[in-house]
Motif scaffolding. Structure first.
Motif, short mmCIF file in Angstrom:
data_model
loop_
_atom_site.label_atom_id
_atom_site.label_comp_id
_atom_site.label_asym_id
_atom_site.label_seq_id
_atom_site.Cartn_x
_atom_site.Cartn_y
_atom_site.Cartn_z
N ASN A 41 0.84 -1.11 -0.10
CA ASN A 41 -0.06 0.01 -0.10
C ASN A 41 0.77 1.31 -0.05
O ASN A 41 0.51 2.15 -0.69
CB ASN A 41 -1.04 0.12 1.32
N ASP A 66 5.20 5.63 6.00
CA ASP A 66 5.80 5.88 4.86
C ASP A 66 5.59 7.40 4.66
O ASP A 66 4.85 7.95 5.29
CB ASP A 66 4.72 5.04 3.62
N THR A 85 -11.67 0.58 -3.11
CA THR A 85 -10.22 0.78 -3.43
C THR A 85 -10.09 2.19 -4.46
O THR A 85 -11.10 2.41 -4.78
CB THR A 85 -9.68 -0.55 -4.24
N SER A 86 -8.82 2.54 -4.35
CA SER A 86 -8.65 3.79 -5.26
C SER A 86 -8.00 3.44 -6.52
O SER A 86 -7.50 4.19 -7.54
CB SER A 86 -7.64 4.97 -4.56
N LYS A 87 -7.82 1.97 -6.53
CA LYS A 87 -6.62 1.86 -7.62
C LYS A 87 -7.43 1.03 -9.05
O LYS A 87 -6.77 1.25 -9.99
CB LYS A 87 -5.99 0.40 -7.05
N PHE A 102 -5.53 -4.15 -5.45
CA PHE A 102 -6.55 -3.60 -6.45
C PHE A 102 -7.78 -4.18 -6.12
O PHE A 102 -8.90 -4.01 -6.56
CB PHE A 102 -6.53 -4.21 -7.87
N ARG A 103 -7.70 -4.97 -4.91
CA ARG A 103 -9.15 -5.58 -4.34
C ARG A 103 -9.77 -4.79 -3.30
O ARG A 103 -10.94 -5.29 -2.99
CB ARG A 103 -8.98 -7.12 -3.94
N GLY A 104 -9.06 -3.98 -2.61
CA GLY A 104 -9.67 -3.25 -1.60
C GLY A 104 -10.16 -3.71 -0.48
O GLY A 104 -11.12 -3.51 0.08
N LEU A 107 -6.86 -3.68 3.91
CA LEU A 107 -6.88 -3.13 5.19
C LEU A 107 -8.19 -3.79 5.93
O LEU A 107 -8.18 -3.67 7.31
CB LEU A 107 -7.05 -1.34 5.19
P1 ADP Z 1 -6.03 -1.94 -2.00
O1 ADP Z 1 -4.63 -1.85 -1.89
O2 ADP Z 1 -6.56 -3.34 -2.88
O3 ADP Z 1 -6.76 -1.02 -3.15
P2 ADP Z 1 -6.35 -1.67 0.68
O4 ADP Z 1 -7.49 -2.27 1.50
O5 ADP Z 1 -4.99 -2.29 0.75
O6 ADP Z 1 -6.84 -2.22 -0.91
O7 ADP Z 1 -6.31 -0.20 0.69
C1 ADP Z 1 -7.55 0.42 0.14
C2 ADP Z 1 -7.24 1.96 -0.15
O8 ADP Z 1 -6.66 2.71 0.93
C3 ADP Z 1 -6.01 1.94 -1.20
O9 ADP Z 1 -6.86 1.72 -2.59
C4 ADP Z 1 -5.66 3.29 -0.94
O10 ADP Z 1 -6.38 4.35 -1.59
C5 ADP Z 1 -5.84 3.70 0.41
N1 ADP Z 1 -4.47 3.31 1.01
C6 ADP Z 1 -4.12 2.30 1.95
N2 ADP Z 1 -2.89 2.32 2.56
C7 ADP Z 1 -2.38 3.44 1.88
C8 ADP Z 1 -1.16 4.31 2.11
N3 ADP Z 1 -0.10 3.61 2.94
N4 ADP Z 1 -1.10 5.66 1.59
C9 ADP Z 1 -1.99 6.02 0.88
N5 ADP Z 1 -3.08 5.47 0.38
C10 ADP Z 1 -3.38 4.09 1.16
#
Ligand code: ADP
Ligand code: MG
Length: 625
Positions: A41, A66, A85-87, A102-104, A107
């Motif tokens: 992430n 980070d 997810t933002s991806k 990419f699966r959101g 976390l």
């Molecule tokens: P994914 O990585 O599959 O999108 P995650 O659950 O890992 O799903 O994260 C969800 C969203 O949270 C990410 O799409 C991102 O936008 C945001 N995010 C998570 N960790 C970070 C980080 N360390 N810095 C910035 N944005 C983050």
């Protein structure tokens, strides 16, 4: 009555917490998987400095800090919500994923099995914090933070006994967390990484460090020194990285690291490409040591096939396999004691020789054969070699000086300076261990200068780059015979035996015989089976009857699975042995044939054929520095 089935259970949707935990079981199965998700992430957010801290194997605490883009306060609740997810936004995006996540769900999954707290800040906006307690998302709160994001995960799996049960010792889980960060750090040389365990800094990588430098902190120096870099592109595909010298191979399989578009993967296709490339250069218990990055267009690879994204699927597996194998093969061929090569040696080769020297000790006079008189075979018999000489002679009989001796001619009757003293009659006085060649010893066309034979086993060479080469005559000849068998394939040349051989067969051997029959015939054996007996009426011309028996017994005992392995066995059985004196012309012939053989740096079993001592190693030996 007792046979009645238990009452049927009603079908119900799972409570959401339970559903979360089940999914979490896939993505987050141990602390190291949480570490991996959090670091990914951070990298997806463009971080260039990451710090990963763990306590008690990651169970008590994982903290990833980070300097990435951060998450806007109003998006924090979404970030910890499943399938947000933002991806990626559309199915189309899923086909060309270029981020780690990419699966959101990472976390949300981690938050469902721990106490998670995330603080983040975007640009100059206020930082905000959010907490998730075993799946319950808390309120947004103001917080203080300079830049980027900090995610803290405490008490991972504390409320999930089923997960806890599968965890190994704290030390093991800590090592896995560390390895997860290491693997990502190797792929992201642009970013700096710090890893701390229990408050102690385990490693610290500066941003923009070369791969070699990072690897040197992770793998033992003996492994890293000999590494060769490779880089090749074909069509839209590229493979690059570092390959360990086969001489430095070790008995551990965990040093084959593959990355596909920057993502660490376990991949059967890539692993077998590497094993194929190292084939014939490693002993049975040794493994290649490789770090390879494969880059290809996102639509050529499916990353959505594994819960933890540890596996991928290539659209064209064959093309990937071929490119990786060939690139590694070429890199390894270049490590070889490239006798043709000029001064541009890789540092690995120097260290190879250094290692050879490390195992060096002065030999006793008995070992050197100068203390007493040895009983030497009067007429050494190495039929395959003689056969080779005959062949070579018929090809270039007119070459004068370098012409091969008749195989049966005694060594001392040959033309040209005889480097080795004649074995018969035994020399009346101790002979020097090395008889230096006259200063005008002729050069082989390829460059190395033959200096003499030592201990009736090694050929001493001056290599074109000024290093001293020590060639093992048995290993070199094995390589020559193996190459000849390979190229001749199944010629099936056969020589009838005056007295047929009779072997008795165990039932297991009989079964094995049925499998190998065709291959053995191809090698030149004529075999007739009579119940539990095997009658051998003809053998390959290169084997005596005794050797043929020995060979067949070994082949039928079941260790040799393939024709190739039979060739290896046969070349070992028929090759010139150690302890056989060679006349100069014979040695030159062997050298020339060896120089022409592919993969000549190793015998077919993977032992080195040539050891080199460069000026630096010699200086060290003489304690000049
Ligand atoms: P994914 O990585 O599959 O999108 P995650 O659950 O890992 O799903 O994260 C969800 C969203 O949270 C990410 O799409 C991102 O936008 C945001 N995010 C998570 N960790 C970070 C980080 N360390 N810095 C910035 N944005 C983050
Ligand atoms: Mg993610």
């Amino acid at each position: 009555m007792n046979d009645l089935p238990p009452p049927a259970r009603a079908i119900r949707p799972l409570p959401s917490e339970l559903a979360d935990q089940i999914a979490a079981g896939e993505v987050v199965e141990r602390p190291a998987s949480a570490v991996k998700e959090l670091v990914e992430n951070a990298l997806d957010a463009g971080a260039t400095r990451l710090t990963v801290e763990i306590e008690h194997g990651g169970q008590a605490l994982i903290r990833v800090t980070d300097n990435g883009a951060g998450i806007a306060a109003d998006e924090l609740p979404l970030a910890v919500t499943r399938h947000a997810t933002s991806k990626i936004a559309t199915f189309h995006d899923l086909l060309r994923v270029n981020s780690f996540g990419f699966r959101g769900e990472a976390l949300a999954s981690i938050g469902s099995v721990s106490l998670l707290r995330m603080v983040s800040r975007v640009g100059h906006a206020e930082a905000a914090a959010i907490a998730v307690e075993h799946g319950r998302i808390g309120p947004l709160a103001p917080a203080a933070l300079g830049q980027g994001t900090v995610v803290e995960v405490r008490d991972l799996f504390a409320a999930v006994p089923a997960r806890l049960k599968f965890l190994k010792s704290e030390a093991t889980e800590a090592r896995r967390c560390q390895e997860a960060v290491e693997r990502m750090a190797l792929a992201r040389l642009d970013a700096g990484f710090v890893f701390k365990n229990g408050g102690r800094t385990v490693f610290r990588f500066a941003p923009d460090q070369p791969l070699q430098g990072r690897l040197a902190a992770l793998w033992p120096p003996a492994v890293c020194e000999g590494m060769l870099s490779f880089d090749r592109s074909r069509d839209s595909m590229r493979v690059h990285g570092l390959a360990g010298s086969p001489q430095k191979a070790q008995g551990r399989a965990d040093r084959m690291l593959f990355y596909v578009n920057g993502r660490a993967v376990q991949d059967r296709v890539l692993a077998s490409a590497a094993r194929e490339a190292y084939k014939g250069r490693l002993l049975a218990r040794e493994y290649p040591q490789v770090v390879a990055f494969i880059e290809l267009p996102a639509e050529e690879v499916d990353v959505n096939v594994h819960p933890a994204k540890a596996e991928v699927r290539f659209r064209d597996e064959q093309a990937v396999f071929r490119l990786v194998r060939q690139t590694l093969l070429d890199a390894l061929e270049a490590t070889g004691p490239a006798l043709y090569a000029d001064a541009g040696r890789s540092p690995g080769e120097a260290s190879t020789a250094a290692d050879a020297v490390a195992g060096w000790r002065p030999r006793t006079p008995t070992e050197l054969g100068i203390a007493g008189q040895r009983s030497l075979p009067v007429s050494p018999r190495f039929p395959a070699y003689a056969e080779y000489l005959r062949d070579a002679e018929s090809h270039d009989a007119a070459e004068g000086e370098a012409a091969a001796p008749h195989p049966d001619a005694p060594a001392q009757a040959q033309r040209g300076p005889v480097i080795h003293e004649p074995p018969v009659p035994p020399p009346p006085s101790p002979r020097p261990a090395v008889v230096a060649a006259p200063a005008d010893a002729p050069q082989l066309s390829a460059g190395p200068r033959y200096l003499g034979q030592i201990a009736d086993t090694y050929l001493l060479l001056e290599l074109p780059d000024g290093t001293l080469g020590i060639l093992d005559q048995h290993a070199a000849h094995e390589r020559v015979l193996y190459a000849a068998m390979r190229s001749r394939g199944r010629s099936g040349q056969s020589q009838p035996l005056a007295l047929p051989l009779d072997l008795s067969l165990h039932p297991a051997q009989a079964a094995r015989l049925d499998e190998l029959r065709e291959e053995l015939a191809a090698l030149g054996f004529a075999l007739a089976r009579e119940g539990q007996r095997l009658r051998v009426t003809a053998v390959p011309p290169s084997l005596s009857a005794g050797e043929a028996r020995e060979y067949l017994e070994a082949a039928l005992s079941g260790q040799n699975a393939s024709l190739e392995e039979l060739w290896v066995l046969m070349s070992c059985k028929t090759a010139l042995k150690a302890g056989v004196p060679l006349a100069r012309d014979e040695a030159l012939r062997l050298l020339e044939a060896w120089l022409a053989a592919p993969d000549r740096s190793y015998c077919p079993h993977g032992r080195p054929a040539l050891v080199r001592l460069g000026p630096a190693e010699l200086e060290r030996l003489f304690k000049r520095r």
